[in-house]
Enzyme design. Structure first.
Site, PDB file in Angstrom:
ATOM      1  N   CYS A   1     -58.281  -7.822  22.704  1.00 49.37           N
ATOM      2  CA  CYS A   1     -59.092  -6.665  23.080  1.00 49.37           C
ATOM      3  C   CYS A   1     -59.643  -6.875  24.483  1.00 49.37           C
ATOM      4  O   CYS A   1     -60.406  -7.833  24.720  1.00 49.37           O
ATOM      5  CB  CYS A   1     -60.233  -6.471  22.084  1.00 49.37           C
ATOM      6  SG  CYS A   1     -61.274  -5.036  22.455  1.00 49.37           S
ATOM      7  N   VAL A   2     -59.278  -5.994  25.408  1.00 50.51           N
ATOM      8  CA  VAL A   2     -59.755  -6.122  26.782  1.00 50.51           C
ATOM      9  C   VAL A   2     -61.225  -5.750  26.896  1.00 50.51           C
ATOM     10  O   VAL A   2     -61.894  -6.165  27.857  1.00 50.51           O
ATOM     11  CB  VAL A   2     -58.911  -5.244  27.731  1.00 50.51           C
ATOM     12  CG1 VAL A   2     -57.480  -5.715  27.769  1.00 50.51           C
ATOM     13  CG2 VAL A   2     -58.979  -3.772  27.328  1.00 50.51           C
TER      14      VAL A   2
END
Length: 461
Positions: free
Chosen positions: A276-277
């Site tokens: 997850c950025v």
């Protein structure tokens, strides 16, 4: 002639304590924040070639970028000046500028609120293709939350339509969202061979890139397992195929079932769902529940705040219709800014809602995002609802069983890997040593040690 401002740190020399404005640069030299404009040979060479209309060197721009990113520091009391990641800065400037620009006119708001998600998606695919870490999205998420809360206090609360109870509820929601977000970022569950299987640690020293013998060489620690000292029987047949399939050549470890290697973080994670950025970390077995709770808290806080703001700037309209039609909202800049922020929060909330729905569906089917994509690629799963529901049927235990497993999986401290050793849950930290982030399997430890040049020193664990 340029004056030297750096001092080389020799090996074995005891380093003096760094003051808050000093740091050790990428060449191992001691420097100061005030000397950020000194000894800029790479930048001078690039400028000379530009003004002389000569072609630039292949790596000149990357060298200049590396020098600039290394010298932009903030004073720090412990350990000297700390490097500031440049990807943090753009959201701090772009978000307020674009929101204030969008509040000037309805058409400008339409253009800006259409272009802003497009820019974010473009930058996401640009960085995702390079498989590199960036703090841009984490900075954007945290600053968006903080800036919306700041505007709520300074623009909405003074209007008198929001009471102290509503303000306290929004404050609690924002605080819990930030706390759970940082908790979910701490520990995704990194795969590592248990310490009982480690026999010794081999340390390799190699000179740095500039071959300067005065600089400290790079250090690399490699772990040898006890099984490699006593002998290891090569598997054959189906066991060999399974071992080869679960073997990670980067982390040098046999992955447990459902574990995966993240090419962005560079580690193997237990029950890897995805990277997850927005939290700049992987979502795995140890932090999946915290990640889901973060999405729920953010969505509830955002929807509650949107309702309060619309009730304040458009009191004559219903909540659903006020988002689409609010007459006179652009007559004052304050109300126009609040209305623009409502639309920005609505766009973000729609994206979070989609992610939350996908997560809930995957948990109900006991499938991770990584497994769902692999199954769709191999055409070994059934998909429905435009690809939202992906059923592999491999790990599913029914709806209640799947949720029961998800709610209890973070309590599992260890998991057995393919070689019989245990895989521990470790914090994912960029400053962790190689010995903490990777370990050799019994069948590859000797080959790995023999293939690396340099001085070797072994110490039993």
């Amino acid at each position: 002639m340029k004056k030297q401002t750096h001092k080389v740190l020799k090996r074995g020399e005891e380093e003096d304590a760094l003051c808050c404005c000093e740091y050790v640069n990428r060449h191992g030299e001691r420097s100061h924040i005030a000397a950020c404009c000194c000894d800029c040979e790479d930048l001078d060479d690039a400028c000379d070639r530009f003004f002389k209309r000569d072609s630039q060197k292949p790596d000149s721009l990357s060298q200049v970028a590396a020098v600039i990113s290394d010298r932009i520091r903030v004073p720090w009391l412990w350990g000297g000046a700390q490097k500031l990641d440049l990807s943090i800065v753009p959201p701090l400037i772009l978000l307020p500028v674009m929101l204030h620009l969008a509040a000037l006119h309805f058409l400008l708001g339409l253009v800006v609120l259409t272009a802003l998600p497009g820019l974010v998606l473009w930058y996401y695919y640009f960085t995702h293709r390079k498989k590199g870490q960036t703090l841009f999205f984490l900075s954007l998420a945290l600053f968006s939350l903080a800036y919306m809360y700041y505007l709520f206090i300074t623009e909405v609360f003074p209007r008198g339509d929001v009471g102290p109870v509503e303000l306290a509820a929004v404050t609690v929601g924002v605080s819990l969202t930030v706390l759970v977000l940082f908790h979910s970022k701490r520990n995704p569950g990194v795969v590592r061979t248990s310490r009982e299987a480690i026999h010794s640690t081999v340390t390799y020293y190699s000179p740095s890139a500039d071959r300067d013998s005065l600089l400290n060489g790079r250090r690399q620690d490699v772990t040898l397992t006890a099984a490699s000292q006593t002998g290891f029987t090569e598997p054959d047949g189906p066991e060999l195929k399974e071992s080869n399939r679960n073997w990670c050549s980067v982390c040098q470890v046999v992955r447990p079932p459902r574990a995966g290697h993240c090419r962005i973080c560079g580690v193997c994670v237990l029950r890897l769902d995805h990277h997850c950025v927005w939290i700049n970390s992987c979502v795995g077995q140890a932090n999946h529940r915290s990640f889901l709770l973060t999405l729920v808290l953010f969505l509830l806080t955002s929807l509650y705040g949107i309702g309060l703001v619309l009730r304040s700037v458009c009191p004559q309209q219903l909540l659903l219709t006020a988002l689409l039609y609010c007459p006179g909202v652009y007559n004052q800049f304050s109300t126009a800014l609040c209305f623009t922020c409502v639309w920005y929060c609505s766009i973000v909330s729609a994206g979070v809602l989609h992610l939350l729905v996908v997560q809930v569906i995957n948990i109900s089917c006991n499938v991770t995002e990584r497994e769902a994509r692999a199954a769709l690629r191999e055409k070994s799963a059934r998909s429905s609802c435009w690809g939202l529901v992906v059923e592999t049927g491999v790990y599913s235990r029914g709806f209640r069983g799947n949720w029961s497993e998800f709610m209890s999986m973070g309590d599992k401290a260890f998991m057995k890997d393919g070689s019989g050793s245990r895989a521990e849950l470790l914090p994912l930290s960029g400053s962790a040593s190689l010995a903490e982030r990777s370990s050799l399997s019994p069948c590859a430890s000797h080959m790995e040690a023999a293939s690396r040049p340099g001085n070797i020193s072994a110490a039993p664990v």
